[in-house]
Design an enzyme around this catalytic site. Sequence first.
Site, mmCIF file in Angstrom:
data_model
loop_
_atom_site.group_PDB
_atom_site.id
_atom_site.type_symbol
_atom_site.label_atom_id
_atom_site.label_comp_id
_atom_site.label_asym_id
_atom_site.label_seq_id
_atom_site.Cartn_x
_atom_site.Cartn_y
_atom_site.Cartn_z
ATOM 1 N N ASN A 14 -6.481 4.279 14.204
ATOM 2 C CA ASN A 14 -7.374 3.858 13.132
ATOM 3 C C ASN A 14 -7.909 2.497 13.533
ATOM 4 O OD1 ASN A 14 -7.895 5.366 10.729
ATOM 5 N ND2 ASN A 14 -5.707 5.286 10.287
ATOM 6 N N CYS A 32 -2.029 -3.166 14.847
ATOM 7 C CA CYS A 32 -1.696 -2.819 13.456
ATOM 8 C C CYS A 32 -2.212 -3.880 12.487
ATOM 9 C CB CYS A 32 -0.186 -2.689 13.314
ATOM 10 S SG CYS A 32 0.358 -2.360 11.631
ATOM 11 N N CYS A 70 4.857 -7.504 7.618
ATOM 12 C CA CYS A 70 5.750 -7.020 8.670
ATOM 13 C C CYS A 70 5.891 -8.124 9.716
ATOM 14 C CB CYS A 70 5.157 -5.779 9.331
ATOM 15 S SG CYS A 70 6.254 -5.004 10.546
ATOM 16 N N CYS A 85 -2.283 1.758 8.283
ATOM 17 C CA CYS A 85 -1.307 0.777 7.847
ATOM 18 C C CYS A 85 -1.932 -0.607 7.602
ATOM 19 C CB CYS A 85 -0.273 0.707 8.964
ATOM 20 S SG CYS A 85 1.183 -0.206 8.601
ATOM 21 N N CYS A 107 3.221 8.356 1.463
ATOM 22 C CA CYS A 107 3.555 7.414 2.549
ATOM 23 C C CYS A 107 3.825 6.065 1.898
ATOM 24 C CB CYS A 107 2.378 7.328 3.528
ATOM 25 S SG CYS A 107 2.606 6.083 4.815
ATOM 26 N N GLU A 152 0.813 -1.206 0.000
ATOM 27 C CA GLU A 152 0.000 0.000 0.000
ATOM 28 C C GLU A 152 0.853 1.264 0.000
ATOM 29 O OE1 GLU A 152 -3.493 -1.891 2.805
ATOM 30 O OE2 GLU A 152 -2.275 -0.247 3.542
ATOM 31 N N CYS A 162 2.914 -5.793 16.010
ATOM 32 C CA CYS A 162 2.236 -4.819 16.882
ATOM 33 C C CYS A 162 0.741 -5.159 16.919
ATOM 34 C CB CYS A 162 2.471 -3.393 16.387
ATOM 35 S SG CYS A 162 4.232 -2.956 16.393
HETATM 36 N N1 SAH Z 1 7.210 -0.200 11.298
HETATM 37 C C1 SAH Z 1 7.284 1.224 11.393
HETATM 38 C C2 SAH Z 1 6.442 1.963 10.364
HETATM 39 C C3 SAH Z 1 5.078 1.467 10.139
HETATM 40 S S1 SAH Z 1 3.581 2.183 10.556
HETATM 41 C C4 SAH Z 1 6.914 1.678 12.770
HETATM 42 O O1 SAH Z 1 6.517 0.855 13.565
HETATM 43 O O2 SAH Z 1 7.070 2.852 13.059
HETATM 44 C C5 SAH Z 1 3.655 3.857 10.903
HETATM 45 C C6 SAH Z 1 2.992 4.205 12.218
HETATM 46 O O3 SAH Z 1 1.597 3.850 12.231
HETATM 47 C C7 SAH Z 1 3.612 3.509 13.411
HETATM 48 O O4 SAH Z 1 3.774 4.435 14.451
HETATM 49 C C8 SAH Z 1 2.570 2.480 13.760
HETATM 50 O O5 SAH Z 1 2.692 2.065 15.090
HETATM 51 C C9 SAH Z 1 1.300 3.236 13.463
HETATM 52 N N2 SAH Z 1 0.088 2.411 13.352
HETATM 53 C C10 SAH Z 1 -0.028 1.121 12.986
HETATM 54 N N3 SAH Z 1 -1.311 0.733 13.028
HETATM 55 C C11 SAH Z 1 -2.035 1.798 13.419
HETATM 56 C C12 SAH Z 1 -3.414 2.025 13.661
HETATM 57 N N4 SAH Z 1 -4.309 1.066 13.495
HETATM 58 N N5 SAH Z 1 -3.786 3.262 14.058
HETATM 59 C C13 SAH Z 1 -2.880 4.244 14.210
HETATM 60 N N6 SAH Z 1 -1.559 4.090 14.016
HETATM 61 C C14 SAH Z 1 -1.139 2.875 13.627
#
Ligand code: SAH
Length: 368
Positions: free
Chosen positions: A308, A124, A117, A351, A110, A97, A121
């Site tokens: 989100n 995510c 990944c 994401c 972005c 994406e 997390c």
């Molecule tokens: N792996 C990297 C970049 C990926 S995502 C990282 O962890 O930073 C970019 C940001 O979006 C990260 O801060 C991640 O934690 C956040 N993110 C992931 N899922 C999300 C969600 N559902 N709502 C808000 N932020 C989210």
Amino acid sequence: MTKPEHPVRLYDLDPDALRDQVAAWGQPAYRAGQLYQWLYQRLAIDPAEMSSLPAQLRALLAEEAQIELLAPAAENVSRDGHTTKTLFRLHDGQLIETVLMRYDRRNTVCISSQAGCAMGCTFCATAQMGLQRNLTPGEIVAQVLYFERWLRPITDPRSPVTGHRSRITNVVVMGMGEPLANYANLWQALRTLTDPAGFALGARKITVSTVGLIPGIDRFAEEDLQINLAVSLHAPNDALRATLVPIDRRYPIADLLAACRRYVARTHRRISFEYAMMAGINDSPGLAEELAARLQGLLCHVNLIPLNPVAGSPFQPSRREDVDAFVAILESRGIPTTLRVRRGIDIDAGCGQLRARVAQSTSIPLLS
Ligand code: SAH
């Protein structure tokens, strides 16, 4: 003539490799420089356009090389028209994406660094698919070039560009994947994007976001490009953070913040911390106090991101009043804080969310 089984993927070659390839085709080195310009400044999609190159080299490019354009599999535009999210299908079927956000006279793209990944997390969407593979340097750069082409109103690529054109002004590596887990490919891509002879975007216009891989942060601090670093913190203590960001068990907060302090000492650049606000999880006044205490004296900025919501996930975005109280505490403790506006919520712009939805449905939504 048929294409060879393994055409040379031009976007994956760094300037040295491009020179070697051009030499292997029996051409002088300066042709590599011209080709590089066609690829990253003129955004050529076909060797036939490359009018400054001799016919023989154009023919070799057509036969043996490939400019790998990304193929959009789905595209969503937000209701306000300012955010476009595109799902690309890579040559091996992987889906990634990329999001373009056009706000405040900025065109920010972005980009993803991996298909899937491995970081896991818990809030995510990308984490749910696991790591499929690293993106190549060319696949990383091609996401930026896709939207640059989209913004530049060029009809005939051979004619000099005239009149108004809009360009990508900022790049954030905050899409799918953990960029510092794909370090070498990421940096090759960042060098192409910032190279004055290449895409020529200022390093300060680029931000890389990491989950907090300490060896990668230390390496990042030694790089000669002034690319910004963001760290996904999401909690001020290990007991909570480990439930959200499992890699915290390997790289606990004290060590992570020590690496961040080394980074700032080495680069004199401000570091950003991302903190996704989750109702009843990490948004209490006590946690805001704890966060402020941990970040004291560090040249930093906190970006609060409204969560989100992800389908099938228990986490919900924080209530507005809790977010406001959190901001007020951080600011009263002298921690510069920004509350990020939630953009593209209506288009699954979080994401991994568009891929998840498309993967679940039987038909791929068509381009609008
Ligand atoms: N792996 C990297 C970049 C990926 S995502 C990282 O962890 O930073 C970019 C940001 O979006 C990260 O801060 C991640 O934690 C956040 N993110 C992931 N899922 C999300 C969600 N559902 N709502 C808000 N932020 C989210």
